[in-house]
Motif scaffolding. Structure first.
Motif, PDB file in Angstrom:
ATOM      1  N   ARG A   1     -32.998 102.166  33.055  1.00 25.80           N
ATOM      2  CA  ARG A   1     -33.063 103.279  34.018  1.00 25.80           C
ATOM      3  C   ARG A   1     -33.489 104.566  33.310  1.00 25.80           C
TER       4      ARG A   1
ATOM      5  N   ARG B   1     -28.015 115.456  50.501  1.00 26.92           N
ATOM      6  CA  ARG B   1     -28.807 114.994  49.358  1.00 26.92           C
ATOM      7  C   ARG B   1     -30.273 115.361  49.635  1.00 26.92           C
TER       8      ARG B   1
ATOM      9  N   LYS C   1     -32.682 109.743  37.014  1.00 22.51           N
ATOM     10  CA  LYS C   1     -31.426 110.447  36.757  1.00 22.51           C
ATOM     11  C   LYS C   1     -31.792 111.660  35.906  1.00 22.51           C
TER      12      LYS C   1
ATOM     13  N   TYR D   1     -28.854 117.455  39.394  1.00 24.14           N
ATOM     14  CA  TYR D   1     -27.396 117.614  39.407  1.00 24.14           C
ATOM     15  C   TYR D   1     -26.949 119.000  39.843  1.00 24.14           C
TER      16      TYR D   1
ATOM     17  N   GLU E   1     -24.402 109.349  49.251  1.00 27.65           N
ATOM     18  CA  GLU E   1     -23.572 109.033  48.073  1.00 27.65           C
ATOM     19  C   GLU E   1     -22.686 110.222  47.753  1.00 27.65           C
TER      20      GLU E   1
ATOM     21  N   SER F   1     -21.039 112.952  44.703  1.00 23.46           N
ATOM     22  CA  SER F   1     -21.741 113.828  43.762  1.00 23.46           C
ATOM     23  C   SER F   1     -22.186 113.060  42.521  1.00 23.46           C
TER      24      SER F   1
ATOM     25  N   GLN G   1     -21.269 109.317  42.367  1.00 26.02           N
ATOM     26  CA  GLN G   1     -20.833 107.936  42.645  1.00 26.02           C
ATOM     27  C   GLN G   1     -21.547 107.419  43.881  1.00 26.02           C
TER      28      GLN G   1
ATOM     29  N   LEU H   1     -28.933 107.577  44.044  1.00 24.37           N
ATOM     30  CA  LEU H   1     -29.190 106.898  42.770  1.00 24.37           C
ATOM     31  C   LEU H   1     -28.848 105.416  42.907  1.00 24.37           C
TER      32      LEU H   1
ATOM     33  N   GLY I   1     -27.125 102.981  41.558  1.00 21.67           N
ATOM     34  CA  GLY I   1     -26.069 102.907  40.559  1.00 21.67           C
ATOM     35  C   GLY I   1     -25.957 101.524  39.937  1.00 21.67           C
TER      36      GLY I   1
ATOM     37  N   ARG J   1     -22.782 100.093  41.217  1.00 29.96           N
ATOM     38  CA  ARG J   1     -23.093  99.597  42.573  1.00 29.96           C
ATOM     39  C   ARG J   1     -23.649  98.183  42.496  1.00 29.96           C
TER      40      ARG J   1
ATOM     41  N   GLY K   1     -19.011 104.079  40.208  1.00 31.13           N
ATOM     42  CA  GLY K   1     -19.827 104.841  39.260  1.00 31.13           C
ATOM     43  C   GLY K   1     -19.296 104.597  37.866  1.00 31.13           C
TER      44      GLY K   1
HETATM   45  N1  PMP Z   1     -24.939 108.584  42.102  1.00 30.99           N
HETATM   46  C1  PMP Z   1     -25.060 109.637  41.269  1.00 30.99           C
HETATM   47  C2  PMP Z   1     -25.656 110.896  41.781  1.00 30.99           C
HETATM   48  C3  PMP Z   1     -24.608 109.527  39.938  1.00 30.99           C
HETATM   49  O1  PMP Z   1     -24.712 110.581  39.112  1.00 30.99           O
HETATM   50  C4  PMP Z   1     -24.048 108.330  39.496  1.00 30.99           C
HETATM   51  C5  PMP Z   1     -23.547 108.206  38.083  1.00 30.99           C
HETATM   52  N2  PMP Z   1     -24.587 107.886  37.197  1.00 30.99           N
HETATM   53  C6  PMP Z   1     -23.957 107.260  40.398  1.00 30.99           C
HETATM   54  C7  PMP Z   1     -24.414 107.421  41.691  1.00 30.99           C
HETATM   55  C8  PMP Z   1     -23.392 105.934  39.961  1.00 30.99           C
HETATM   56  O2  PMP Z   1     -24.283 105.321  39.065  1.00 30.99           O
HETATM   57  P1  PMP Z   1     -23.773 104.347  37.908  1.00 30.99           P
HETATM   58  O3  PMP Z   1     -22.949 103.319  38.570  1.00 30.99           O
HETATM   59  O4  PMP Z   1     -25.015 103.808  37.323  1.00 30.99           O
HETATM   60  O5  PMP Z   1     -22.989 105.174  36.967  1.00 30.99           O
END
Ligand code: PMP
Length: 319
Positions: free
Chosen positions: A62, A150, A161, A166, A195, A197, A199, A219, A221, A224, A258
């Motif tokens: 990623r 979003r 990412k 952010y 989603e 902030s 997760q 994102l 995840g 996920r 997350g």
């Molecule tokens: N959405 C956002 C905006 C995130 O910052 C994250 C954390 N990286 C996630 C979802 C969850 O992603 P992951 O399970 O890959 O950490």
């Protein structure tokens, strides 16, 4: 309360371990001015065989995807970054930690065309506990639906990412915390559930799992995808679909996924109790399976753990 950053001894920078306090960049770097950096958030867990990094190749893939989307030419391969991560965790003598690879546009260009700006790559590792508060994994958290949306697809590429994205997450998080909630769930520009902030979000109704489809607002995840894989493996149907906001209120169970949040139950949303107001049966089952795998307590059938000791035993690939 904001989380305190706990310093360790070393940070990996471009093939070298440098002292934590020396990992500085110039204030006029493009990343500082415009948020031009991409990054990852990864966890290494304590296991009987030492620290093991959860889904490291998937996170690095990623990271490379994020670089490609933002036209950043990262010179490091995944194989090199796997070794760099393992060496950085070992050098800092950490049993478990958060891993933060960062690729950023450095110093030397002005204006908005970022192409050609020097790229710098870092990997920081540092201690990190439960993200959504003491007891959150067991008792669950209170959340709200955010007044912030979003971004629309084709504004910020949600599959990347990138640090700049952010700012939206910080608006969502700060607003929720100031209102007394642990987290918020943001809607997509079309008004459907997107989603949190930081997760992804799932709901359970009649024993079936649903999560918003990858619609360009959220994102993708890695937790996920792990939870989807675990659920399917044990025969729980999973639907990736558009979810209207009110389906959250009427769900039997809701939880966040997350790297930081792991699998955190949500016990209320906008002061509406979800199900019984406690972690539900499906949530607890999936959480247990997930935590058993990441801590090396259950068979790693999906090949998700990279043991630091195994990587250190390999021949170096030039890091
Ligand atoms: N959405 C956002 C905006 C995130 O910052 C994250 C954390 N990286 C996630 C979802 C969850 O992603 P992951 O399970 O890959 O950490």
């Amino acid at each position: 309360m904001a989380h305190e950053l706990i310093a360790v001894k070393y940070i990996w920078k471009e093939g070298e371990l440098i002292p934590w306090q020396d990992a500085q960049i110039h204030v006029m770097s493009v990343a500082v001015q415009f948020g031009s950096s991409v990054f990852e958030g990864i966890r290494a867990y304590e296991t009987e065989r030492g620290p093991a990094v959860f889904r490291l190749p998937a996170h690095l893939r990623r990271l490379h995807d994020s670089c490609k989307i933002y036209r950043m030419e990262i010179p490091w391969t995944s194989a090199q970054l796997i070794q760099a991560t393992a060496h950085t965790i070992a050098a800092n003598e950490l049993k478990s930690c958060y891993v933060r690879p960062m690729v950023l546009r450095g110093y030397g260009t002005a204006g908005l065309n970022p192409v050609g700006t020097a790229i710098e790559t870092y990997i920081a590792v540092y201690p990190w506990g439960t993200y959504l508060g003491e007891g959150a994994l067991e008792a669950g958290v209170d959340a709200c639906v955010s007044t912030w949306f979003r971004p629309h697809p084709n504004t910020f590429p949600a599959l990347a990412k990138s640090a700049g994205h952010y700012n939206c997450s910080q608006l969502i998080k700060a607003d929720a915390v100031l209102k007394g909630f642990a987290e918020a769930i943001a809607l997509s520009p079309s008004g459907m559930v997107s989603e949190g902030s930081g997760q992804n979000v799932f709901l359970v109704r009649d024993g079936e799992l649903s999560t918003p489809a990858i619609d360009g607002s959220l994102l993708q995840g890695i937790t996920r995808s792990s939870v989807i894989a675990i659920a399917r493996d044990i025969g729980i149907p999973v639907h990736e679909r558009p979810i209207p906001r009110e389906a959250l209120y009427t769900a039997d169970e809701v939880f966040f996924t997350g790297t930081a949040a792991e699998l955190t139950p949500v016990r209320s949303i906008d002061h509406i109790t979800i199900g019984t107001g406690r972690a539900g049966e499906v949530t607890r089952l999936l959480q247990k399976r997930f935590l058993d795998v990441v801590h090396g307590r259950a068979a790693d059938n999906f090949g998700w753990l990279t043991y630091v000791a195994d990587v250190l035993d390999q021949a170096p690939v030039g890091v």
